[in-house]
Design an enzyme around this catalytic site. Structure first.
Site: not given
Ligand code: ZN
Length: 308
Positions: A13-14, A208, A210, A241, A250
């Site tokens: 996803r990310d 979460h 980064h 992002c 991440n």
């Molecule tokens: Zn993220």
């Protein structure tokens, strides 16, 4: 027995939302299958956003259904609104991760609505879950830009706490505390994560991070100090992002697993299997930037895992 800590893989996803290659559904599912085979028990497999916004996730329903059919791990999907949550629930996901930014400016840029409008949608999502899948689907409330915002700058901590409290009051099953743009520092994490754990009142808190400014793993240690035991991470440190210019990925899954084991937390993860998988994923995504130290340097031969 060592205490457990968990990693939720967010690479599919990310990790994929900004890469230039559109990965096939088959490869996304292979990524999930091999991640689960390596011992990861939670995977955020996709994002239910309109394909016009992120073409990479046009196959969200297929990926979610395929991952659910595999069994053996918690299938999570990110959703920006009620429509996305409805589609995620219809695809059978186990966890819906709803995102609102603590920063109003970031929320407007990211999901094109105010925080208040996002929270109203969150209440509708909980009601929808209760109607169609009572007690079956976990709903997470993600507090994005908790530690700072690329648009608004500093984010008042009170705004992040207020959002977390609103999520809990509306029926969130877990909180995700996100450093969306990679600006968190350990002292800040230790303080804020402690308060978030208190607000969650026994529900899980996921951090979460980064690694944009090199403090990703230091922030994990700080969050561990605060009682957090679940961390989002992406294979090969992929991720970014759209509203964080220059943001890097991440925190790296392999490095995070190594850190957690080294700190005495059993993860159940086979780090070597993840390193083998990342070599393959690197081949699937030509031209991308991959991070992470353990894949480069290797796990020390005498390294003792936490005794799970
Ligand atoms: Zn993220």
């Amino acid at each position: 027995m060592a205490e457990r800590a968990e990693i939720r893989e967010v690479g599919p996803r990310d990790g994929l939302q900004l890469v230039s290659t559109i990965l096939s559904t088959e490869r996304k599912l292979e990524w999930c299958a091999r991640t689960a085979a390596a011992g990861v028990r939670r995977i955020e497999v996709t994002s239910f956003v309109p394909p016009s916004v992120v073409p990479q996730f046009a196959d969200a329903a297929e990926v979610a259904r395929g991952a659910v059919a595999m069994g053996g791990f918690d299938v999570a999907a990110l959703v920006p609104n009620l429509r996305g949550a409805e589609n995620a629930l219809a695809a059978g996901v186990h966890t819906v991760n709803f995102v609102t930014s603590a920063s109003e400016a970031h929320n407007l840029a990211n999901v094109r609505r105010t925080r208040e409008q996002s929270l109203a949608d969150f209440a509708r999502i909980v009601a929808h879950r209760d109607a169609v899948a009572p007690g079956r689907v976990r709903i997470g409330g993600c507090v994005a830009t908790t530690f700072g915002c690329s648009i608004a700058g500093a984010v008042p901590e009170g705004d992040a706490y207020a959002l977390a409290e609103a999520y809990i009051a509306a029926g969130a099953d877990e909180l995700v505390v996100a450093d969306t743009v990679g600006v968190a520092t350990p002292a800040q994490v230790r303080r804020i994560a402690r308060r978030m754990v208190a607000i969650a009142g026994g529900r899980p808190v996921i951090c979460h991070f980064h690694d944009t400014r090199g403090l990703g793993l230091a922030n994990v240690v700080a969050a561990l100090d605060a009682g957090v035991r679940i961390f989002d991470a992406a294979l090969a440190g992929l991720g970014g992002c759209p509203f964080a210019p220059g943001a890097s990925g991440n925190i790296d899954t392999e490095d995070t697993a190594f850190l957690l084991e080294a700190e005495g937390f059993a993860t159940g993860i086979d780090i070597e299997a993840l390193i083998a998988l990342r070599r393959e994923v690197e081949g699937w995504l030509p031209g991308e930037r991959f991070a992470g130290a353990i894949a480069r340097a290797g796990v020390p031969s005498w390294f003792q895992r936490a005794a799970g």
